[in-house]
Design an enzyme around this catalytic site. Structure first.
Site, PDB file in Angstrom:
ATOM      1  N   ARG A  68       1.064  -1.079   0.149  1.00  0.00           N
ATOM      2  CA  ARG A  68       0.055  -0.021   0.011  1.00  0.00           C
ATOM      3  C   ARG A  68       0.991   1.170   0.021  1.00  0.00           C
ATOM      4  O   ARG A  68       1.775   1.339   0.774  1.00  0.00           O
ATOM      5  CB  ARG A  68      -0.939   0.047   1.336  1.00  0.00           C
ATOM      6  CG  ARG A  68      -1.781  -1.195   1.294  1.00  0.00           C
ATOM      7  CD  ARG A  68      -2.576  -1.197   2.396  1.00  0.00           C
ATOM      8  NE  ARG A  68      -3.580  -2.211   2.725  1.00  0.00           N
ATOM      9  CZ  ARG A  68      -4.561  -2.360   3.609  1.00  0.00           C
ATOM     10  NH1 ARG A  68      -4.432  -1.680   4.671  1.00  0.00           N
ATOM     11  NH2 ARG A  68      -5.133  -3.473   3.566  1.00  0.00           N
ATOM     12  N   ASP A  70       1.192   5.522   0.128  1.00  0.00           N
ATOM     13  CA  ASP A  70       0.568   6.517   0.865  1.00  0.00           C
ATOM     14  C   ASP A  70       0.073   7.669  -0.133  1.00  0.00           C
ATOM     15  O   ASP A  70       0.501   7.498  -1.332  1.00  0.00           O
ATOM     16  CB  ASP A  70       1.642   7.331   1.779  1.00  0.00           C
ATOM     17  CG  ASP A  70       1.680   6.317   3.125  1.00  0.00           C
ATOM     18  OD1 ASP A  70       0.878   5.704   3.389  1.00  0.00           O
ATOM     19  OD2 ASP A  70       2.984   6.825   3.748  1.00  0.00           O
ATOM     20  N   ARG A 216       9.505   6.764   4.639  1.00  0.00           N
ATOM     21  CA  ARG A 216       9.521   8.313   4.778  1.00  0.00           C
ATOM     22  C   ARG A 216      10.073   8.704   6.169  1.00  0.00           C
ATOM     23  O   ARG A 216      10.929   9.858   6.182  1.00  0.00           O
ATOM     24  CB  ARG A 216       7.966   8.857   4.684  1.00  0.00           C
ATOM     25  CG  ARG A 216       7.579   8.599   3.287  1.00  0.00           C
ATOM     26  CD  ARG A 216       6.114   9.185   3.355  1.00  0.00           C
ATOM     27  NE  ARG A 216       5.845  10.354   3.607  1.00  0.00           N
ATOM     28  CZ  ARG A 216       4.643  11.073   3.652  1.00  0.00           C
ATOM     29  NH1 ARG A 216       3.658  10.092   3.700  1.00  0.00           N
ATOM     30  NH2 ARG A 216       4.494  12.240   4.398  1.00  0.00           N
TER      31      ARG A 216
END
Length: 280
Positions: A68, A70, A216
């Site tokens: 998945r 973001d 991140r």
């Protein structure tokens, strides 16, 4: 006394006609609220499922991704599986789907797989690349695909040294955002690389699986190492001791790209497109 033969039920017959397709996707995530379907805002998953529904009106399944992404994150080699009953031949699905998809989502390839094969759970590795543009003057052509760092020149050697410490199987809770449904934060970091080409610095990480928000948060720490705010020993101490409260800065989404995912045996080649292709 002869008995009337009992034919298979309609549900059994439907299952026979169902086949699982693996799709290789590329998308620019700028206009989307991430991969996963949401109530508000467009997502890659919902857009792809709507395209499948145009080709197969009775489609009520789900598109399952290898990873998945973001909101704002891109993918050069995302892999997805869908269960379909349409008679469209497997090799014609990419062209058919692309005719129903917006231009910032492309299906590159499709092939039939076993009903037991799973885009997420069958994966051996996943690879992300983060792109940093390190120059005082912005580059408009890289604005949506990189993080512009202009305050200081990044030392890519220090960043590479810090990143090397992550290789192996570790608890990386320091790089996991709150809200994760995982029962633990252990994963295997299989390969890492930091490279500079001119003003562009890339950070590549390959793992057995990524934690929620891991890349991140990790890049945010590496940038602090690269510009001299965070010593390498402190970086390593933070993640080894799981000091999540000290990992504050997360890199913005636009510089992140899901490069590819691996299976055994290999399913698709790993495609890399500009601006990532010119960076090796």
């Amino acid at each position: 006394m002869a008995t009337t033969p009992r034919w298979p039920s309609s549900s059994w017959s439907e299952a026979i006609r169902t086949r699982r397709l693996a799709l290789l996707l590329q998308y620019a995530g700028t206009a989307y609220h991430g991969w996963q379907r949401q109530r508000h805002g467009p997502t890659i998953q919902a857009t792809l499922e709507a395209a499948v529904g145009k080709l197969q009106p009775d489609f009520q399944g789900a598109a399952i991704a290898a990873g998945r992404t973001d909101a704002g994150v891109h993918a050069a080699g995302q892999v997805v599986h869908v269960d379909v009953t349409s008679p469209i031949p497997d090799h014609r699905w990419p062209k058919a789907l692309n005719g129903c998809l917006p231009p910032d989502i492309r299906v590159l390839a499709a092939r039939a797989v076993s009903s037991q094969w799973h885009a997420c759970f069958s994966a051996c590795w996943r690879r992300y690349r983060y792109v940093l543009y390190n120059n005082p003057v912005p580059n408009l052509f890289l604005r949506t695909t990189s993080w512009h760092r202009y305050n200081a020149t990044l030392n890519e050697q220090r960043m590479a040294t810090a990143l090397q410490s992550l290789l192996g199987h570790h608890d990386l809770r320091a790089f996991q955002r709150t809200g994760s449904s995982r029962r633990h934060a252990r994963t295997t970091v299989q390969a890492v690389n930091v490279q500079r080409r001119g003003d562009v610095v890339t950070v590549d990480v390959q793992c057995s699986g990524f934690l929620y928000g891991m890349m991140r948060l990790l890049v945010g720490q590496l940038v602090a190492v690269g510009d001299g705010r965070l010593p390498v020993p402190v970086f390593e101490q933070r993640w080894r001791l799981g000091k999540r409260e000290e990992v504050q800065e997360a890199a913005p989404p636009q510089g992140l790209c899901f490069i590819g995912v691996g299976y055994e045996p290999a399913l698709f080649p790993v495609p890399v497109s500009w601006p990532w292709a010119v960076l090796g």
